[in-house]
Structures are given as C-alpha cells and as structure tokens.
Design a protein around this motif. Structure first.
Motif, mmCIF file in Angstrom:
data_model
loop_
_atom_site.group_PDB
_atom_site.id
_atom_site.type_symbol
_atom_site.label_atom_id
_atom_site.label_comp_id
_atom_site.label_asym_id
_atom_site.label_seq_id
_atom_site.Cartn_x
_atom_site.Cartn_y
_atom_site.Cartn_z
ATOM 1 N N PRO A 15 0.835 -1.209 0.000
ATOM 2 C CA PRO A 15 0.000 0.000 0.000
ATOM 3 C C PRO A 15 0.867 1.256 0.000
ATOM 4 N N PRO A 16 0.340 2.397 -0.456
ATOM 5 C CA PRO A 16 1.127 3.633 -0.503
ATOM 6 C C PRO A 16 1.494 4.136 0.885
ATOM 7 N N SER A 17 2.623 4.824 0.936
ATOM 8 C CA SER A 17 3.069 5.452 2.178
ATOM 9 C C SER A 17 3.566 6.851 1.827
ATOM 10 N N VAL B 276 6.119 6.183 -1.144
ATOM 11 C CA VAL B 276 6.405 4.823 -1.612
ATOM 12 C C VAL B 276 5.120 4.214 -2.159
ATOM 13 N N SER B 277 5.261 3.443 -3.243
ATOM 14 C CA SER B 277 4.141 2.704 -3.839
ATOM 15 C C SER B 277 2.963 3.624 -4.171
ATOM 16 N N SER B 278 3.270 4.774 -4.710
ATOM 17 C CA SER B 278 2.233 5.761 -5.018
ATOM 18 C C SER B 278 2.329 6.181 -6.474
ATOM 19 N N THR B 279 1.175 6.494 -7.037
ATOM 20 C CA THR B 279 1.120 6.956 -8.430
ATOM 21 C C THR B 279 0.460 8.313 -8.576
ATOM 22 N N ASP C 172 -2.527 4.952 -4.784
ATOM 23 C CA ASP C 172 -2.133 4.062 -5.869
ATOM 24 C C ASP C 172 -3.352 3.775 -6.746
ATOM 25 N N LYS C 173 -3.174 2.943 -7.759
ATOM 26 C CA LYS C 173 -4.249 2.665 -8.710
ATOM 27 C C LYS C 173 -5.321 1.739 -8.124
#
Length: 346
Positions: free
Chosen positions: A41-43, A70-73, A121-122
């Motif tokens: 998951p995003p952080s 992190v883990s983000s779009t 994220d998506k």
C-alpha cells in the motif's frame, strides 16, 4: 412408499437451497479472477529544502518540496492560505499544480506552516502525511566598512607631480587639488583648502546597496577674518549612478595608481544635480581653530559605488586664486585631518 418419496424431495430441496445460500454469502469475499491483494500500500512522505540563493532577504521564503512517497502513483498537496505555488523551471512546459509529484512553494514570511500530502495508488488506497515547515529568515551578514585610500592624509606619491597629502583624492575636472599642510600635532598630515581657491577632495569607493553608513571628518577652520565671504566646507556623497556615462569605477589601493582627471564625475553640474546626491552637509566656521569631529550618515540606495566630494565654498563663484569651477572657498583657510566611513550594523 409415496410418503417417503415426498419427504426425500423436501430434504433434497432444503439441501440444495442451503448450498446455494452458502455460496452466495461467500461470493463477496472471493477475489475476482486475476485480482491480487494490495501487498504494498502507498506510504506518503516528503522533505522540504530551503532555497539557498543570492538574495537572502527573499530567497529564504522559497522551499523545494520533494516527494518521497512509496508505492504511489497519484499525489495531492494541501497548502495554507498565503503560500504561493511557484514554477521555477522555465524550460519545463508543464505548469505545476497541487497534484504534481514535487512542488515549489513561496511562504509569506517567517512562521510555522503545515503542508499535507496525500498519496494514492491505482487500487484506490491512500496515505496522508502532514508536516510543519518552520520558515526562519537567516541573519544578515554584517555590511563591511568601505575602503578608503589615504584617509589620514599622509604625504604620499601620486601619479604625477610632487608628493601630497591629497594623494588619491584628486579629480581635476571638478576642482583644484588641496595642498599639504601641518596641523593637529603633526607635519604634512592635513589637507588645506586655501582661502579664495576652489580646492577639493574626491575619491570613489564600493558600498553595499541599501546600507547605512557613517562619515566622520575631522576639520579645523582658521579664525574668522570678518570679511564678506566667510568660508564653509561642503561634503557630498555622490551616487555611482551619476558617474559619466559608460564609466566603470576602479578601486585602486596605491595612491600612484589613481587617475587625476577624466573619470567618475566630470563636471560641477553633475555634482550639483540633486538626483546624484545621497548626502549634502555644510560646515560653518565654529569661531575657533580647534580640530572638531563632524559625523553624518547616509544610505547607499541602489548604488554599489559612490564618491565622496569635499570642497571649500563661500567665496565668489568666479575669480580667486585657482581654476574657474564656479565656486571658491571664502576668506578663511580650512584643514581636514582625517576621514572615516563605517557601516552601520544593528
């Protein structure tokens, strides 16, 4: 036999119905075909770096906010009222928005401001972080004192002619040079502004724009003669913006290197133009011949170079014992022992 068959059909129907209900209840918990759980998951995270620029009075308010999520779009920033979103990359055709990955902000001034970043994220998962940014104006460095050459009026060599206490203080376009004289406990250690002559001192020096300075000059007047033209000493600080067009000042350190003509200010009309004057002060005869320290202040304005011009006045505009510059000292001699200019740092 018919009764047993009837019971069997009921039992069969109940069994099938129960299975269908069970399957229906589990459908919502089953993943779709090809779907995977969000194991990363995003952080949300970011760092704020203060700009290091050439204009400390303004650049301290600009911060570069670098995204470290992190883990983000996708990203969304929230900034306080009064904070300005900047576009500092003139070569980039993309206009920054609060949905940009990284942003540059200009804060209104000192203070503590909260900035929030939400990254996602998506899969629709989000993460939010809020940080307090403390904006502090850096201390201004002290303004250095200007450098004057031969400020004690020692008898030194000049570019041509005999040694003189006026060395490094001559501009023959706007006056006659002062002469060496003795006074205040020394020999050949003062500059004399002769009576009925257009004697002067002139020197250019570097300053810091928009800074305050103190000028101290130690002078002595001969006793009043009771004539029609009492002598006065005039001191002017002239703006570098009034230099002769196309002239670039050079700050010499040796008296023999100083020019004596055709530089800086080249006419009395330039000197007397109000727009070119940062300071004008006039000393009148104090009715004794003591050496007195006079102190004045000026602001450099937009200038990084200024000129100090000192002359005897009070006499007839023409005639006298020197060149024709439109001014003359009066009936008494005046002597200057030293000049000091210091920056005012609060």
């Amino acid at each position: 036999m018919k009764i047993k068959l009837k019971h069997l059909k009921v039992y069969t129907w109940l069994f099938i119905t129960s299975i269908m209900i069970l399957i229906s209840c589990q459908d919502d918990d089953l993943p779709e075909v090809g779907d995977l759980p969000d194991l990363t998951p995003p952080s949300a995270n970011f760092v704020a770096i203060q700009k290091e620029g050439t204009n400390p009075e303004e650049d301290f308010k600009i911060y570069f906010l670098t995204n470290q999520s992190v883990s983000s779009t996708d990203y969304q920033w929230e900034i306080p009222d009064g904070v300005i979103l900047l576009d500092l990359d003139a070569d980039d055709d993309i206009t920054p928005t609060l949905a940009s990955e990284n942003i540059n902000l200009e804060f209104p001034g000192e203070g503590t401001f909260e900035v929030t970043l939400t990254s996602s994220d998506k899969l629709g998962k989000t993460s939010t972080i809020t940080k307090s940014i403390e904006v502090i104006e850096p201390e201004k460095p002290d303004v250095p004192d200007p450098i004057l050459v031969n400020s004690d009026f020692d008898k030194l060599p000049k570019s041509s002619g005999s040694d003189c206490t006026c060395s490094a203080w001559i501009n023959k376009s706007i006056g006659d040079q002062g002469e060496s004289s003795s006074g205040n406990g020394g020999s050949d250690n003062v500059v004399k502004f002769d009576n009925n002559e257009p004697d002067h001192l002139y020197q250019e020096f570097a300053v810091v724009p928009n800074a305050d300075y103190t000028v101290e000059i130690v002078t002595s007047f001969k006793s009043p003669t009771g004539g029609s033209f009492p002598s006065m000493l005039e001191l002017r600080v002239l703006a570098g913006s009034g230099y002769t067009s196309g002239y670039t000042p050079t700050y010499y350190t040796d008296t023999v290197e100083f020019p004596q003509d055709d530089f800086g200010y080249s006419s009395i009309s330039q000197v007397e133009d109000t727009a070119n004057n940062l300071l004008v002060e006039i000393q009148e005869n104090p009715n004794n011949d003591d050496y007195i320290t006079y102190s004045y202040t000026f602001n450099s304005g937009d200038n990084d170079s200024v000129a100090l011009f000192i002359r005897g006045i009070g006499g007839p505009a023409t005639g006298g014992g020197g060149g024709d510059f439109g001014y003359n000292s009066g009936d008494e001699e005046i002597r200057a022992d030293s000049i000091t200019i210091t920056a005012i740092n609060l």
